[in-house]
Design a protein around this motif. Structure first.
Motif, PDB file in Angstrom:
ATOM      1  N   GLU A   4     -33.700  -9.642 -98.315  1.00  0.00           N
ATOM      2  CA  GLU A   4     -33.337 -10.145 -97.088  1.00  0.00           C
ATOM      3  C   GLU A   4     -34.721 -10.314 -96.196  1.00  0.00           C
ATOM      4  N   GLU A   5     -34.760 -11.148 -95.608  1.00  0.00           N
ATOM      5  CA  GLU A   5     -35.669 -10.854 -94.371  1.00  0.00           C
ATOM      6  C   GLU A   5     -35.601 -11.777 -93.112  1.00  0.00           C
ATOM      7  N   LYS A   6     -36.816 -11.168 -91.867  1.00  0.00           N
ATOM      8  CA  LYS A   6     -36.186 -11.665 -90.682  1.00  0.00           C
ATOM      9  C   LYS A   6     -36.989 -11.364 -89.948  1.00  0.00           C
ATOM     10  N   ILE A   7     -38.095 -13.073 -89.535  1.00  0.00           N
ATOM     11  CA  ILE A   7     -38.684 -13.189 -88.308  1.00  0.00           C
ATOM     12  C   ILE A   7     -37.849 -13.152 -87.270  1.00  0.00           C
ATOM     13  N   TYR A   8     -38.606 -12.504 -85.475  1.00  0.00           N
ATOM     14  CA  TYR A   8     -38.065 -12.261 -84.548  1.00  0.00           C
ATOM     15  C   TYR A   8     -39.593 -11.900 -83.913  1.00  0.00           C
ATOM     16  N   PHE A   9     -38.412 -11.631 -82.552  1.00  0.00           N
ATOM     17  CA  PHE A   9     -40.198 -11.056 -81.633  1.00  0.00           C
ATOM     18  C   PHE A   9     -39.622 -10.259 -81.219  1.00  0.00           C
ATOM     19  N   SER A  10     -40.306  -9.074 -80.639  1.00  0.00           N
ATOM     20  CA  SER A  10     -40.307  -7.604 -79.755  1.00  0.00           C
ATOM     21  C   SER A  10     -40.588  -8.027 -78.789  1.00  0.00           C
ATOM     22  N   PRO A  11     -40.944  -6.930 -77.553  1.00  0.00           N
ATOM     23  CA  PRO A  11     -41.600  -6.865 -76.531  1.00  0.00           C
ATOM     24  C   PRO A  11     -42.199  -5.840 -76.924  1.00  0.00           C
ATOM     25  N   ARG A  12     -42.287  -4.914 -78.379  1.00  0.00           N
ATOM     26  CA  ARG A  12     -43.475  -3.653 -78.920  1.00  0.00           C
ATOM     27  C   ARG A  12     -44.177  -4.568 -78.965  1.00  0.00           C
TER      28      ARG A  12
ATOM     29  N   GLU B 249     -28.513 -17.649 -98.015  1.00  0.00           N
ATOM     30  CA  GLU B 249     -28.235 -18.171 -96.934  1.00  0.00           C
ATOM     31  C   GLU B 249     -29.411 -18.150 -96.121  1.00  0.00           C
ATOM     32  N   ASP B 250     -29.574 -19.126 -95.266  1.00  0.00           N
ATOM     33  CA  ASP B 250     -30.795 -19.166 -94.486  1.00  0.00           C
ATOM     34  C   ASP B 250     -30.333 -19.231 -93.210  1.00  0.00           C
ATOM     35  N   ILE B 251     -30.468 -19.222 -92.205  1.00  0.00           N
ATOM     36  CA  ILE B 251     -30.083 -19.219 -90.197  1.00  0.00           C
ATOM     37  C   ILE B 251     -31.086 -18.985 -89.522  1.00  0.00           C
ATOM     38  N   SER B 252     -30.872 -19.779 -88.231  1.00  0.00           N
ATOM     39  CA  SER B 252     -31.690 -19.553 -87.354  1.00  0.00           C
ATOM     40  C   SER B 252     -31.067 -19.550 -86.294  1.00  0.00           C
TER      41      SER B 252
ATOM     42  N   THR C 201     -33.872 -10.111 -80.070  1.00  0.00           N
ATOM     43  CA  THR C 201     -34.790 -10.353 -80.548  1.00  0.00           C
ATOM     44  C   THR C 201     -35.174 -11.625 -80.097  1.00  0.00           C
ATOM     45  N   GLY C 202     -34.591 -12.669 -79.754  1.00  0.00           N
ATOM     46  CA  GLY C 202     -35.364 -13.766 -78.961  1.00  0.00           C
ATOM     47  C   GLY C 202     -34.669 -15.121 -80.307  1.00  0.00           C
ATOM     48  N   LYS C 203     -35.229 -15.880 -80.241  1.00  0.00           N
ATOM     49  CA  LYS C 203     -35.475 -16.559 -81.006  1.00  0.00           C
ATOM     50  C   LYS C 203     -35.385 -16.053 -82.683  1.00  0.00           C
ATOM     51  N   THR C 204     -34.815 -16.321 -83.735  1.00  0.00           N
ATOM     52  CA  THR C 204     -34.903 -15.247 -85.029  1.00  0.00           C
ATOM     53  C   THR C 204     -34.805 -16.486 -86.090  1.00  0.00           C
ATOM     54  N   ARG C 205     -34.578 -16.047 -87.490  1.00  0.00           N
ATOM     55  CA  ARG C 205     -34.886 -16.495 -88.794  1.00  0.00           C
ATOM     56  C   ARG C 205     -34.416 -16.124 -89.039  1.00  0.00           C
ATOM     57  N   TYR C 206     -33.246 -15.831 -90.239  1.00  0.00           N
ATOM     58  CA  TYR C 206     -32.769 -14.014 -90.967  1.00  0.00           C
ATOM     59  C   TYR C 206     -32.716 -15.560 -92.663  1.00  0.00           C
ATOM     60  N   VAL C 207     -32.789 -14.539 -93.456  1.00  0.00           N
ATOM     61  CA  VAL C 207     -32.687 -15.659 -95.090  1.00  0.00           C
ATOM     62  C   VAL C 207     -32.300 -13.966 -96.114  1.00  0.00           C
ATOM     63  N   ARG C 208     -31.836 -14.271 -96.914  1.00  0.00           N
ATOM     64  CA  ARG C 208     -30.927 -13.510 -97.814  1.00  0.00           C
ATOM     65  C   ARG C 208     -30.977 -14.706 -98.635  1.00  0.00           C
ATOM     66  N   ALA C 209     -31.557 -13.248 -99.967  1.00  0.00           N
ATOM     67  CA  ALA C 209     -31.902 -14.489-100.957  1.00  0.00           C
ATOM     68  C   ALA C 209     -31.549 -12.608-102.685  1.00  0.00           C
TER      69      ALA C 209
ATOM     70  N   PRO D 299     -13.720 -11.592 -95.025  1.00  0.00           N
ATOM     71  CA  PRO D 299     -14.046 -11.945 -93.749  1.00  0.00           C
ATOM     72  C   PRO D 299     -15.688 -12.379 -94.291  1.00  0.00           C
ATOM     73  N   HIS D 300     -16.231 -13.417 -94.030  1.00  0.00           N
ATOM     74  CA  HIS D 300     -17.543 -13.909 -93.996  1.00  0.00           C
ATOM     75  C   HIS D 300     -18.523 -12.880 -93.434  1.00  0.00           C
ATOM     76  N   MET D 301     -19.773 -13.036 -93.748  1.00  0.00           N
ATOM     77  CA  MET D 301     -20.688 -12.670 -92.813  1.00  0.00           C
ATOM     78  C   MET D 301     -21.255 -13.144 -91.546  1.00  0.00           C
ATOM     79  N   GLU D 302     -21.580 -12.137 -90.858  1.00  0.00           N
ATOM     80  CA  GLU D 302     -21.187 -12.067 -89.071  1.00  0.00           C
ATOM     81  C   GLU D 302     -22.773 -12.768 -89.108  1.00  0.00           C
ATOM     82  N   HIS D 303     -23.728 -13.730 -88.079  1.00  0.00           N
ATOM     83  CA  HIS D 303     -24.708 -13.637 -87.664  1.00  0.00           C
ATOM     84  C   HIS D 303     -25.595 -12.400 -87.773  1.00  0.00           C
ATOM     85  N   PRO D 304     -26.658 -11.887 -88.426  1.00  0.00           N
ATOM     86  CA  PRO D 304     -27.792 -10.446 -88.365  1.00  0.00           C
ATOM     87  C   PRO D 304     -27.702 -10.318 -87.108  1.00  0.00           C
ATOM     88  N   ASP D 305     -27.134 -10.481 -85.979  1.00  0.00           N
ATOM     89  CA  ASP D 305     -27.716 -10.112 -84.827  1.00  0.00           C
ATOM     90  C   ASP D 305     -27.653  -7.797 -84.380  1.00  0.00           C
ATOM     91  N   GLY D 306     -27.789  -7.572 -85.527  1.00  0.00           N
ATOM     92  CA  GLY D 306     -27.979  -5.933 -85.678  1.00  0.00           C
ATOM     93  C   GLY D 306     -29.596  -5.678 -86.723  1.00  0.00           C
TER      94      GLY D 306
END
Length: 250
Positions: free
Chosen positions: A15-23, A208-211, A217-225, A241-248
């Protein structure tokens, strides 16, 4: 805000996740953004994070031929009693495996209460015990057993067993201390590379490849392979159930 790439390897799943962070730095750099969430949003976030951690532990530790059990109770019990009886069962199972010379027991479990009847979902590593022996070791109700399908992504199974959104007497799910942890790596993305699309590792196929936009995390892109040669079980079994948006966390 800085932009990060989090990469996670768990068994045959990447899995990979590209996201913003305040830190500026650190593997826990999403935490600062949680401070402004409402109690309801925070509970939703924590539930999703627990599901995703469970999925990664399942993918990292279990494979084809391992067992998925559902243990029921003949008589009604509360959560506290169910946990006590289940832990006693685990100790009996460990002793039996040791007597027979089997590998050390690895397990991950969830106590669920569909229609207010407690039961346990349990994953264990492969062994050659018969159904009769398993039923005798449990001894408190029915034992239903499924054998895990060939290697791949068991995210759907993990999401299925953690579908109930409650937490009592400990974690939503738990497991043995000898479970292997997924490998996680977080890197800061430089300005020059922010516009480039990342590539999954060689010999993996994207399933899976979703934005999406997250309050954390603001605008986020998530990929699962999944590793080529494995199967995608990301949607679980029929009716699950189908996998939910990975907002965790992930």
């Amino acid at each position: 805000m800085p932009r990060y790439l989090k990469r996670i390897w768990a068994g045959d799943v990447y899995e990979e996740k590209i996201y913003f962070s305040p830190r500026e730095r650190g593997i826990s750099c999403e935490r600062a953004a949680k401070e402004n969430l409402s109690t309801e949003k925070m509970a939703e976030y924590n539930c999703m994070a627990a599901k995703r951690r469970c999925a990664r532990m399942v993918n990292a530790n279990f494979k084809e031929g391992d067992l998925f059990l559902t243990l029921t109770f003949r008589e009604r019990v509360d959560i506290k009693t169910a946990l006590r009886l289940f832990r006693n069962f685990i100790e009996r199972l460990k002793r039996l495996r040791k007597r027979k010379g089997y590998a050390e027991l690895k397990y991950l479990y969830v106590v669920e209460r569909k229609n207010k009847r407690e039961h346990v979902h349990l994953l264990i590593n492969k062994m050659d015990l018969t159904m009769k022996e398993l039923k005798e070791v449990w001894g408190l109700g029915r034992v239903m057993v499924s054998i895990l399908e060939p290697g791949g992504d068991y995210t759907g199974l993990a999401f299925y067993i953690t579908k109930e959104n409650y937490k009592e007497y400990g974690k939503r799910w738990s497991g043995s201390r000898n479970l292997v942890k997924p490998k996680v790596k977080v890197t800061l993305i430089s300005k020059e590379k922010e516009t480039k699309r990342t590539k999954v590792p060689k010999n993996y196929k994207v399933i899976e490849d979703i934005s999406y936009f997250s309050e954390i995390t603001g605008k986020t892109r998530y990929v699962r392979a999944v590793r080529i040669g494995g199967e995608d079980y990301g949607n679980g079994k029929e009716g699950e159930p189908h996998m939910e948006h990975p907002d965790g966390e992930g």
